[in-house]
Design a protein around this motif. Structure first.
Motif, PDB file in Angstrom:
ATOM      1  N   ALA A 112       0.842  -1.193   0.000  1.00 57.54           N
ATOM      2  CA  ALA A 112       0.000   0.000   0.000  1.00 57.54           C
ATOM      3  C   ALA A 112       0.882   1.249   0.000  1.00 57.54           C
ATOM      4  CB  ALA A 112      -0.924  -0.004   1.208  1.00 57.54           C
ATOM      5  N   ASP A 113       1.077   1.822  -1.173  1.00 58.94           N
ATOM      6  CA  ASP A 113       1.834   3.068  -1.297  1.00 58.94           C
ATOM      7  C   ASP A 113       0.933   4.287  -1.134  1.00 58.94           C
ATOM      8  OD1 ASP A 113       4.279   1.728  -1.950  1.00 58.94           O
ATOM      9  OD2 ASP A 113       3.543   1.468  -3.995  1.00 58.94           O
ATOM     10  N   ILE A 114      -0.286   4.183  -1.655  1.00 63.41           N
ATOM     11  CA  ILE A 114      -1.213   5.310  -1.698  1.00 63.41           C
ATOM     12  C   ILE A 114      -2.548   4.870  -1.123  1.00 63.41           C
ATOM     13  CG2 ILE A 114      -2.409   6.977  -3.180  1.00 63.41           C
ATOM     14  CD1 ILE A 114      -0.185   6.442  -5.275  1.00 63.41           C
ATOM     15  N   SER A 115      -3.121   5.703  -0.275  1.00 61.24           N
ATOM     16  CA  SER A 115      -4.485   5.511   0.212  1.00 61.24           C
ATOM     17  C   SER A 115      -5.412   6.463  -0.538  1.00 61.24           C
ATOM     18  CB  SER A 115      -4.578   5.781   1.716  1.00 61.24           C
ATOM     19  OG  SER A 115      -3.775   4.883   2.450  1.00 61.24           O
ATOM     20  N   ALA A 116      -6.665   6.063  -0.643  1.00 59.13           N
ATOM     21  CA  ALA A 116      -7.636   6.913  -1.329  1.00 59.13           C
ATOM     22  C   ALA A 116      -8.997   6.764  -0.671  1.00 59.13           C
ATOM     23  CB  ALA A 116      -7.729   6.541  -2.807  1.00 59.13           C
ATOM     24  N   THR A 117      -9.714   7.864  -0.585  1.00 59.35           N
ATOM     25  CA  THR A 117     -11.094   7.864  -0.109  1.00 59.35           C
ATOM     26  C   THR A 117     -11.970   8.453  -1.203  1.00 59.35           C
ATOM     27  OG1 THR A 117     -10.471   8.073   2.221  1.00 59.35           O
ATOM     28  CG2 THR A 117     -12.697   8.743   1.626  1.00 59.35           C
ATOM     29  N   LEU A 118     -12.988   7.708  -1.591  1.00 55.96           N
ATOM     30  CA  LEU A 118     -13.973   8.158  -2.570  1.00 55.96           C
ATOM     31  C   LEU A 118     -15.259   8.460  -1.814  1.00 55.96           C
ATOM     32  CD1 LEU A 118     -14.978   8.529  -5.529  1.00 55.96           C
ATOM     33  CD2 LEU A 118     -15.564   6.087  -5.487  1.00 55.96           C
ATOM     34  N   PHE A 119     -15.664   9.712  -1.815  1.00 56.67           N
ATOM     35  CA  PHE A 119     -16.843  10.128  -1.054  1.00 56.67           C
ATOM     36  C   PHE A 119     -18.113   9.744  -1.819  1.00 56.67           C
ATOM     37  CE2 PHE A 119     -13.452  12.449   0.810  1.00 56.67           C
ATOM     38  CZ  PHE A 119     -13.825  12.736   2.119  1.00 56.67           C
ATOM     39  N   LEU A 120     -19.067   9.147  -1.083  1.00 54.98           N
ATOM     40  CA  LEU A 120     -20.322   8.699  -1.685  1.00 54.98           C
ATOM     41  C   LEU A 120     -21.540   9.336  -1.029  1.00 54.98           C
ATOM     42  CD1 LEU A 120     -19.438   4.913  -2.109  1.00 54.98           C
ATOM     43  CD2 LEU A 120     -19.493   6.671  -3.900  1.00 54.98           C
ATOM     44  N   SER A 121     -21.299  10.274  -0.118  1.00 54.89           N
ATOM     45  CA  SER A 121     -22.354  11.102   0.471  1.00 54.89           C
ATOM     46  C   SER A 121     -22.041  12.559   0.179  1.00 54.89           C
ATOM     47  CB  SER A 121     -22.434  10.907   1.992  1.00 54.89           C
ATOM     48  OG  SER A 121     -22.769   9.585   2.335  1.00 54.89           O
ATOM     49  N   GLU A 122     -23.074  13.354  -0.066  1.00 54.84           N
ATOM     50  CA  GLU A 122     -22.862  14.785  -0.260  1.00 54.84           C
ATOM     51  C   GLU A 122     -22.506  15.436   1.076  1.00 54.84           C
ATOM     52  OE1 GLU A 122     -22.548  15.999  -3.032  1.00 54.84           O
ATOM     53  OE2 GLU A 122     -23.701  14.766  -4.449  1.00 54.84           O
ATOM     54  N   PRO A 123     -21.708  16.498   1.063  1.00 53.72           N
ATOM     55  CA  PRO A 123     -21.265  17.117   2.323  1.00 53.72           C
ATOM     56  C   PRO A 123     -22.404  17.595   3.212  1.00 53.72           C
ATOM     57  CG  PRO A 123     -19.983  17.947   0.467  1.00 53.72           C
ATOM     58  CD  PRO A 123     -21.108  17.140  -0.117  1.00 53.72           C
TER      59      PRO A 123
END
Length: 226
Positions: A112-123
């Motif tokens: 795991a070199d890079i972590s990522a978060t993909l948001f699936l709820s609107e702010p």
């Protein structure tokens, strides 16, 4: 390097992914936690092998393969299948580091070199729940539109702030990059952006553009791990 990548999923694709995962059976997020993570983690998770997780994960991975900015920034060799998590009121994930090595359901290991978060709820659908990342440049809080993704080094200390109202749903994933070191990836990213900008202004046949392109590929050739 932290980088926001907008609209990895379109709003229609977000709705499609949400329809899949919202119909799934959510479980305690600690089913995949190590000892230390279990002390910090308090959320819900979609089981990795469930039909909902596999179908929504395939949608996300296909979108990533088509995203030029993601490819340029991450230089992906492998992408770990996305994991879907959910935070309601009182849920949080305190300070932690991501595991250096991930292993999928088939036993395939990934660095795991890079972590990522993909948001699936609107702010505006939840309060709190910011992703807070600490690195050498300070503390960064991130709360993006649904469909947007944030990349950050997997070695970063980070947390999900407590949700105080509403519900935060996201996908998390990890990338093994062709270039292991974050500083080298950042340099290559800047060079690639410069090549694209100069090419648009001067034309791809310009001698300066050709020279810069050659320098980029020579560095990538030297640093890439295949």
């Amino acid at each position: 390097m932290m980088l926001q990548i907008p609209q990895v999923l379109t709003k229609a694709q977000v709705a499609q992914a949400r329809a899949l995962i919202d119909a799934g059976e959510w479980v305690d997020g600690n089913v995949t936690s190590g000892f230390q993570s279990a002390l910090a983690k308090n959320n819900l998770q979609l089981p990795e092998g469930s039909a909902a997780s596999l179908q929504a994960g395939a949608l996300v991975r296909e979108a990533l393969t088509r995203n030029a900015l993601f490819t340029t920034a991450a230089l992906p060799a492998s992408v770990f299948p996305p994991m879907f998590n959910r935070y309601g009121p009182g849920k949080t994930f305190a300070d932690h580091f991501d595991n250096a090595i991930r292993q999928d359901r088939d036993g395939v290991r990934l660095r795991a070199d890079i972590s990522a978060t993909l948001f699936l709820s609107e702010p505006d659908q939840y309060e709190g729940g910011e992703l807070t990342v600490e690195d050498t440049y300070g503390v960064h809080q991130v709360k993006l539109e649904a469909g947007d993704l944030i990349l950050y080094p997997a070695s970063s200390l980070h947390r999900v702030e407590p949700v105080t109202a509403g519900e935060r749903t996201a996908a998390v994933l990890w990338v093994q990059s062709l270039v292991r070191e974050d500083a080298r990836r950042a340099l290559l990213f800047d060079m690639d952006m410069a090549v694209q900008s100069a090419g648009a202004r001067l034309g791809q046949g310009d001698t300066a553009v050709i020279a810069l392109t050659g320098a980029y590929h020579n560095l990538l050739r030297m640093w890439a791990e295949l």
